[in-house]
Scaffold this active site. Sequence first.
Site, PDB file in Angstrom:
ATOM      1  N   CYS A   1       0.833  -1.211   0.000  1.00  0.00           N
ATOM      2  CA  CYS A   1       0.000   0.000   0.000  1.00  0.00           C
ATOM      3  C   CYS A   1       0.861   1.251   0.000  1.00  0.00           C
ATOM      4  O   CYS A   1       2.083   1.195   0.076  1.00  0.00           O
ATOM      5  CB  CYS A   1      -0.890   0.005   1.237  1.00  0.00           C
ATOM      6  SG  CYS A   1       0.076   0.007   2.746  1.00  0.00           S
TER       7      CYS A   1
ATOM      8  N   CYS B   1       2.947   1.741   3.084  1.00  0.00           N
ATOM      9  CA  CYS B   1       4.145   0.901   3.104  1.00  0.00           C
ATOM     10  C   CYS B   1       5.279   1.589   2.344  1.00  0.00           C
ATOM     11  O   CYS B   1       6.423   1.609   2.802  1.00  0.00           O
ATOM     12  CB  CYS B   1       3.880  -0.444   2.435  1.00  0.00           C
ATOM     13  SG  CYS B   1       2.384  -1.249   2.929  1.00  0.00           S
TER      14      CYS B   1
ATOM     15  N   ASP C   1       8.372 -36.901  -6.792  1.00  0.00           N
ATOM     16  CA  ASP C   1       9.480 -37.179  -5.887  1.00  0.00           C
ATOM     17  C   ASP C   1       8.881 -37.139  -4.479  1.00  0.00           C
ATOM     18  O   ASP C   1       7.789 -36.613  -4.291  1.00  0.00           O
ATOM     19  CB  ASP C   1      10.540 -36.088  -6.078  1.00  0.00           C
ATOM     20  CG  ASP C   1      11.570 -36.084  -4.972  1.00  0.00           C
ATOM     21  OD1 ASP C   1      12.114 -37.162  -4.707  1.00  0.00           O
ATOM     22  OD2 ASP C   1      11.813 -35.017  -4.392  1.00  0.00           O
TER      23      ASP C   1
ATOM     24  N   ASP D   1      12.095 -31.716  -6.576  1.00  0.00           N
ATOM     25  CA  ASP D   1      12.734 -30.509  -6.056  1.00  0.00           C
ATOM     26  C   ASP D   1      14.236 -30.643  -5.876  1.00  0.00           C
ATOM     27  O   ASP D   1      14.915 -29.649  -5.713  1.00  0.00           O
ATOM     28  CB  ASP D   1      12.120 -30.126  -4.708  1.00  0.00           C
ATOM     29  CG  ASP D   1      12.603 -31.028  -3.596  1.00  0.00           C
ATOM     30  OD1 ASP D   1      12.719 -32.239  -3.860  1.00  0.00           O
ATOM     31  OD2 ASP D   1      12.860 -30.537  -2.497  1.00  0.00           O
TER      32      ASP D   1
ATOM     33  N   ASP E   1      16.679 -35.077  -8.688  1.00  0.00           N
ATOM     34  CA  ASP E   1      15.566 -35.084  -9.630  1.00  0.00           C
ATOM     35  C   ASP E   1      15.888 -34.354 -10.932  1.00  0.00           C
ATOM     36  O   ASP E   1      15.141 -34.466 -11.894  1.00  0.00           O
ATOM     37  CB  ASP E   1      14.340 -34.394  -9.019  1.00  0.00           C
ATOM     38  CG  ASP E   1      13.894 -35.047  -7.744  1.00  0.00           C
ATOM     39  OD1 ASP E   1      13.853 -36.282  -7.730  1.00  0.00           O
ATOM     40  OD2 ASP E   1      13.600 -34.332  -6.776  1.00  0.00           O
TER      41      ASP E   1
END
Lengths: 52, 733
Positions: free
Chosen positions: B47, B50, B449, B632, B636
């Site tokens: 916002c 912020c 996985d 991950d 893999d």
Amino acid sequence: MQILGILIPVSLALGGLGLLAFIWALRGRQYEDPKGDSQRILSSEWDDHPKP
Amino acid sequence: MSDATLHDHDARLSACPACDAAPLAQRIAAAKGGQGEVILSLPTIHCATCITDVERVLNRHPGVRAARVNLTLRRVAVDAPGLTAEELIPVVESIGYEAHELDPAALSASAADRQGRDILMRIGVSGFAMMNIMILSVAVWSGAEAATRDMFHWISGAIALPTVAFAGRPFFSSAWRGLRHGRLGMDVPISLALILASAISVYETLHSGHHAYFDAAVMLCFFLLIGRYLDYRTRAVARSAAEELTALEVPRAFRVTAAGDEPVPVAELSPGDLIRIRPGARIPADGEIAEGSSEIDRSLLTGESIPVPAGPGLALSAGEVNLTGPLVMRVTAAGRDSSLARLTALVAAAESARGHYTGLADRASRLYSPLVHLLAFCSFLGWYLTTHDLRLAVNVAAAVLIITCPCALGLAVPAVITAASGRLFRRGMLIKDGTALERLAEVDAVVFDKTGTLTMGVPQLVSLDPIPMDARPAALALAQGSGHPLSQALTQALREAGTEPAALTDLREVPGYGIAGTWQGRELRLGRADWMGAEHGDATLSASWLSLGQEAMPIRLEFSDRLRPGAETCVARLLASGRRVMLLSGDAAPVVRDLAQRLGIADWRAGVTPLDKAEALRDLDMQGLHALMVGDGLNDTAALAEAHVSISPASALDAARTASDIVLMGSDLAPVAEALDLARNARRRIKENFAISLGYNVVAVPFAIAGFATPLMAALAMSLSSISVTLNALRLR
């Protein structure tokens, strides 16, 4: 038909003006942070002392 | 520093393509040149308050010259020479905003951004030109005659020719590149239509002809550039988010020197260097432990969920995580030679092999483009042979080319992909490759996985019951003092049971063993079995032991890996849709069997090596199945690259994220099953779009060949087909 001699340059000039404004905005990176810019106008931070 | 100088810096970086290709040189330059730019990611800002809060607090901090928040990217760029991110993050966090350092070297967004602005500029120019020409064209269509019409054509031409030259450049250069390599892509008919339409219009204007196609040429540029921009945007959003994930891991190591520890970029490490690795840090290079003892989490590399005890002499690989104690490591292979980098290179090679997949658009244009040219040429030949009027024949051929010109075809795929990937993005999935969505639609087998994919890779206490009520506050105080994942799981479980920590004295961590403290005169210990003289027992479950003083028996605490939220729904939906589901894990059989039974996966394999995983995917491919791999870890990556399409969670290693087509930003796995359905829908929309644009052509082309096509008709057919294709794509949102 004489009026065309005035109206056509005028319409082209207005279109050209729009194009220049678009190019200026694009060059100034105003499309960089559209979300932030829409929020920044709500900030009162620089109202009294404009950002240098 | 103003915004302009900030961006000048960006421009300088990307002005040199070799610099982008050589991160090492760039990092050294960055370290020496003192560019003073720190980029922080602020995931929680949303916002106006912020923005002002963050900018005010940073600007007030001594040494900061300027801070600028970008809300779209949720980042702040701080110009602070001599200050590091470690000093600035607490400043931002002190006012309650989460902040993470980003590695500026990994954010090469500026070069890509320039390309986006370039297309936007061409869209703007052709759009303004189109509006002006259209005003004049409408006057001609509604019956302007003789000198007035000629004047309007002259003015249109004066606007259109420079516009086509400028806005059509991406098509001309791409068509030229294609022709030089002997390819007839979609850009060749586009360029030909643009050039022919402009040339004929000029010729007709010179001879005060009735029709000029200036408006069609400019409109063609406009619509096709929109397609290009949509295409570019989708990829840029995905790329910048993927880059941000990479940039979050700042590759920095602490080199041990005589003068103390010195932070250096990982790229500058060389074999023989001694580096210090803090508990909780990822190991940056391959090497051997020189000092210290700790535990090592190898789950990302091997799929094993239980940490390995580590002491001097143990070999470490880049990518593993040091858990409990500080270590000093002697580097044996760094940078490009490390096992992680070698694997990334292998993946890149495997990826380029998969790059041969051609999207629906390419396949369509391969059929379409020769057909259009043939059609235009035949109508030219036909008209010339029957009337012997060259001017008329060329005119008809140009009209055919303009009307068939694939305006809608150019928009068909990008519009659908943009709508679909926008919807997936809101569900937390990021598509890195445009064809990934099309490949996802073809999936009929899904391979998962285990550690870190179906499970969170974060242990959870099975039961609190073994701990006596009166000892729980002390156990909580003990567990809080350690960063080990098992201790943190215990802390969480006790907190959820409403326990308040007791006061302990003499709290100390014994690296590699556990944590100890004194409570009511008794020494408490939490850690490994052999440290308390207990039997280790079943090795398949992660376990920790709690000792309440010398006289009491140590208590065994069991932990299991927590299921990723949405994993059950995802697997159930995939099975219900009739797709084949497989579980491949490097972990031990009992753990894998347990999980497979919980999720209802019949087809599971444990103790699988990385090569076995890739082999299994190749097997599926041989059976004619299109497999989706979800994984991950480093173990893999080969399988991810081998699969037809692949997904990895954001918590995955950088190498795995690089290898996969889609990154799952959130922790929820449920969107995976939805994505498969959405991908099928998207493919259906793309095909419908092809049908729509083809439909317009089937109606309009006979008119063009018969010589009835007016510029008005070309304009109408083009706009109508483009608009209906875009609207059809928007139905996906």
